[in-house]
Design an enzyme around this catalytic site. Structure first.
Site: not given
Ligand code: G3I
Length: 324
Positions: A136, A177, A213, A242, A244
């Site tokens: 990105e 990507n 997405h 990715e 969905d």
């Molecule tokens: O692991 C922490 C946990 O310790 C904490 O308690 C909790 C609450 O703050 O947060 C947890 O981390 C979260 C993480 O997912 C794991 O669940 C982050 O806040 C949250 O922002 C993160 O979201 C991810 C998002 O990327 C942001 O990085 C999504 O799961 C994930 O599906 C999403 O994936 C991205 C790809 O990497 C790139 N392309 C877009 C896609 C969708 O946004």
């Protein structure tokens, strides 16, 4: 195509075409939910760690890496002959809090980036088959996204990252990507120029990932096909990374059928491209999807429902892959 022994899982059908079919995966449910693990084993010949190879989770302090969750995913995959798609070595999101302060100059940023890629891609040099090296980097208007890396290193950070990844993991396929670039538009135009320039500069870039997405009616398949063709003409492998297709909740039989037709059309269009290498969904079951948290009121975006039961989208994918 070789005969596929029943049951015709997506993993079997994709493999018989020399393609990947897979999903992103999270380590906690992988360890705690036998039905989730069994579904991934049955249907996927590639897995992407959803979060656990990103900077924040894997490099929590300047001098400390935490490979535990990524290693758990790699062990699961290796035990079942499943490939691993690494995600991601350079991104503007989910970076650790220490990074901006530590990377406070060009030299510091370059050293930190090089060391991170060497440590992470180097650790998985024999196990990660493909990396989303840069994720990105282009904004919706086609300009380079203003990230820490661009500010500290200028546009050359992309070539730098690909070269560092190639040095650390010479066997891995190296991808760019992004999202929102599935059809011909200002963003995909810019990415096409960017990747063409990277290739022209000799950067070790092998493929491009279209995140896909999706919602609503999905992309215009003619414009998707033309976009795939122009990236293929750069000599790049093509990946859906990715996928969905989010639906308004509650779903109806009609919305699930519409979703299935979007999955079907996307895969049919990809299969027309000789350098199409595989399709991954962002999650495999609606039980674990980022969509409801990010887009409240929507969900049910994946091929299997919350009870890991196949949906029309799954059957659509399988029908297409089973066709000669
Ligand atoms: O692991 C922490 C946990 O310790 C904490 O308690 C909790 C609450 O703050 O947060 C947890 O981390 C979260 C993480 O997912 C794991 O669940 C982050 O806040 C949250 O922002 C993160 O979201 C991810 C998002 O990327 C942001 O990085 C999504 O799961 C994930 O599906 C999403 O994936 C991205 C790809 O990497 C790139 N392309 C877009 C896609 C969708 O946004």
């Amino acid at each position: 195509m070789a005969a596929v022994p029943p049951p015709h899982s997506l993993r079997d059908l994709a493999a018989c075409r020399g393609l990947w079919f897979g999903a992103c995966v999270a380590p906690t449910p992988l360890a705690a939910e036998p039905d989730y693990a069994a579904l991934l084993r049955r249907e996927c010949n590639v897995l992407t760690p959803e979060n656990d190879m990103k900077w924040g989770p894997i490099h929590p302090a300047p001098d400390r890496y935490d490979f535990s969750r990524a290693d758990a995913i790699v062990r699961f995959a290796e035990a079942d002959g499943i490939a691993v798609h690494g995600h991601t070595l350079v991104w503007h999101n989910q970076n650790p809090a220490w990074l901006p302060t530590a990377a406070d100059s060009r030299d510091a940023a370059q050293r930190i980036l090089r060391d991170h890629i060497a440590a992470v891609a180097g650790r998985y040099a024999r196990t990660v088959a493909a990396w989303d090296v840069v994720n990105e980097a282009v904004a919706d208007d086609g300009t380079l996204r203003r990230t820490l890396w661009l500010e500290r290193l200028g546009p050359d950070y992309l070539a730098f990252a690909f070269r560092a990844a190639a040095e650390a993991a010479p066997q891995a396929r190296l991808l760019y990507n992004d999202f929102g670039a599935e059809v011909i538009n200002a963003k995909s135009d810019a990415i096409h120029r960017l990747l063409s320039d990277l290739l022209g500069a000799g950067a070790p870039l092998h493929g491009v990932g279209f995140q896909c997405h999706l919602s609503g009616t999905g992309p215009d398949l003619e414009r998707f096909a033309r976009n795939l063709e122009r990236f293929a003409s750069l000599g790049l492998d093509l990946y859906v990374t990715e996928l969905d297709v989010r639906l308004p909740l509650p779903t109806t039989p009609e919305s699930l059928e519409r979703q299935a037709s979007i999955y079907r059309g996307l895969l049919e269009t990809c299969l027309q491209q000789p350098t199409f290498r595989g399709l991954q969904t962002w999650g495999i079951t609606d039980r674990h999807s980022w969509i409801p948290g990010r887009f409240p009121g929507t969900g049910a975006a994946l091929p299997f429902d919350e009870q890991c039961r196949a949906k029309p989208a799954y059957h659509a994918l399988r029908t297409i892959l089973a066709e000669a």
